[in-house]
Design a protein around this motif. Sequence first.
Motif, PDB file in Angstrom:
ATOM      1  N   GLU A 197      -0.054 -14.663   2.494  1.00 30.41           N
ATOM      2  CA  GLU A 197       0.963 -13.563   1.944  1.00 30.41           C
ATOM      3  C   GLU A 197       1.746 -14.502   0.843  1.00 30.41           C
ATOM      4  O   GLU A 197       2.266 -13.731  -0.443  1.00 30.41           O
ATOM      5  CB  GLU A 197       1.753 -13.093   3.002  1.00 30.41           C
ATOM      6  CG  GLU A 197       1.020 -12.090   3.879  1.00 30.41           C
ATOM      7  CD  GLU A 197       1.870 -11.540   5.054  1.00 30.41           C
ATOM      8  OE1 GLU A 197       3.096 -12.096   5.291  1.00 30.41           O
ATOM      9  OE2 GLU A 197       1.563 -10.403   5.427  1.00 30.41           O
ATOM     10  N   LEU A 232      -0.089 -14.731  -2.161  1.00 33.52           N
ATOM     11  CA  LEU A 232      -0.261 -13.506  -3.354  1.00 33.52           C
ATOM     12  C   LEU A 232       1.108 -13.209  -3.921  1.00 33.52           C
ATOM     13  O   LEU A 232       1.058 -12.543  -5.146  1.00 33.52           O
ATOM     14  CB  LEU A 232      -0.164 -12.034  -2.270  1.00 33.52           C
ATOM     15  CG  LEU A 232      -1.488 -11.912  -1.565  1.00 33.52           C
ATOM     16  CD1 LEU A 232      -1.367 -10.843  -0.496  1.00 33.52           C
ATOM     17  CD2 LEU A 232      -2.548 -11.812  -2.395  1.00 33.52           C
ATOM     18  N   ALA A 246      -2.727  -6.318  -6.062  1.00 27.64           N
ATOM     19  CA  ALA A 246      -1.580  -6.772  -4.992  1.00 27.64           C
ATOM     20  C   ALA A 246      -1.319  -6.137  -3.882  1.00 27.64           C
ATOM     21  O   ALA A 246      -1.227  -6.689  -2.615  1.00 27.64           O
ATOM     22  CB  ALA A 246      -0.363  -7.225  -5.892  1.00 27.64           C
ATOM     23  N   ASP A 282      -4.359  -6.258  -1.585  1.00 29.75           N
ATOM     24  CA  ASP A 282      -4.586  -7.618  -1.097  1.00 29.75           C
ATOM     25  C   ASP A 282      -3.753  -7.627   0.131  1.00 29.75           C
ATOM     26  O   ASP A 282      -3.857  -8.246   1.286  1.00 29.75           O
ATOM     27  CB  ASP A 282      -4.504  -8.392  -2.050  1.00 29.75           C
ATOM     28  CG  ASP A 282      -5.728  -8.591  -3.083  1.00 29.75           C
ATOM     29  OD1 ASP A 282      -6.694  -8.069  -2.739  1.00 29.75           O
ATOM     30  OD2 ASP A 282      -5.455  -9.281  -4.021  1.00 29.75           O
ATOM     31  N   ALA A 283      -2.485  -7.269  -0.036  1.00 26.52           N
ATOM     32  CA  ALA A 283      -1.168  -7.395   1.221  1.00 26.52           C
ATOM     33  C   ALA A 283      -1.729  -6.539   2.072  1.00 26.52           C
ATOM     34  O   ALA A 283      -1.548  -6.960   3.473  1.00 26.52           O
ATOM     35  CB  ALA A 283       0.036  -7.020   0.527  1.00 26.52           C
TER      36      ALA A 283
END
Length: 428
Positions: free
Chosen positions: A268, A271, A319, A322-323
Amino acid sequence: MRLNLYLTLMLLAFVGRPALAAGGLPGGDSLTLQQCYALARQHAPQAKQRTLLQQSADYTLENAARGYLPQVGIYGQATYQSEVTQVPISVPGQEIPVLSKDQYKLYGEVQQTLYDGGVIHQQRALTKTQRQADQQNVEVTLYALEERINPLFFGVLIIDRQRAQNAILQQDIQAALEKIEAAVRLGTALRSQADILRSELLQAAQQAVELQSTRESYIAMLALFIGQPIAPGVVFAEPPVPTAVATDLYRPELQQFKLQTAVFDVQEKSLAVRNRPRVSLFFQGGLGRPALNMLSNDVRGYYIGGLRLQWQLSGWYTARNDAALIGIARQQLTVQEETFLLQTRVTQARQLADVQKYTALLETDDAIIALRASVKQTAAAQLANGVLDAHDYLREVHAEDQARQARNLHALQGLMAHYVLQTTTGRP
């Protein structure tokens, strides 16, 4: 025989069907359960992964650290374009050169990162955390070997008890046979009574052969796990009864779950930094036609240097997803941990009940043996006096034998239950 068959089925359920191997630890040596655990860990192929994982992580960390070194590249291009820059005026007496439509450039560039937003730092942090998680995964695999070692080791101990009891059984039958043969010679007993005892003695000898063969099979399978041959004369040391029964879990899987959670934490953070701007120094030098002077059609050298800003905004497109993927992976890990805890607690409760069961059985086994031994002694006297025949005497002999075998089995099953529970619980 029934106890031996039960033991065989129980062990096969634990260990599957590994191949057999010849053995030979020096005869007379002793082998403990803890030694088997340690040797199995050393011999297991998975143990080699520790070194490989460490080497892989070291190379990855070294490569990431080299991101701080100056980055050098050589580039070149040759182009042909439909139109070139021209000066839209004419000067009398002066010929203004016209650029060629075919243009060439060959140059080298050195770039030194000043600020990368923390990308390299996060790469190194992720590599270290992932290495710890991978190493713990190996530990989980190695720890599972104890579940394979326990039934084999205790199986040998149980068979040794059965062999000792079988020897006592043969002695009892042999003693009775000698008395009957004496009575036959005196004409006070029938030869058929002696034949019955001889037949039973042969069956007891056959059972001893079966027990020896089964013991050799278990030892051969154990030798495969520990990676060392075990000679027939090796004594298997009976482990002590654990002084206390632990209820808290100390399994290596729990640490594995924590380390995998730490991997998600670092991911995390990665990211968050990957979409930050980057600043670097650069120096570029080379040959070109044209070079920096766009009005010159000659091949000339040039150089240029300064600061460079790079900011890839397209990373924001993915983003959020992906999170979300990392969040889903966290939830899956939570489910796996909850499932593991539930299954382990259920297994722990069942094994604790087994420990209590065998403790209760042992409390009455000694009383049963004492009663059976008393009945057998009376039967032996009656057999010697011709009051009892061989069939009735053998019934009492087998009854005591079964009682003693049951106690031996209960004692070692109870001891194995303690160590199986200890393996399920883990050690702090």
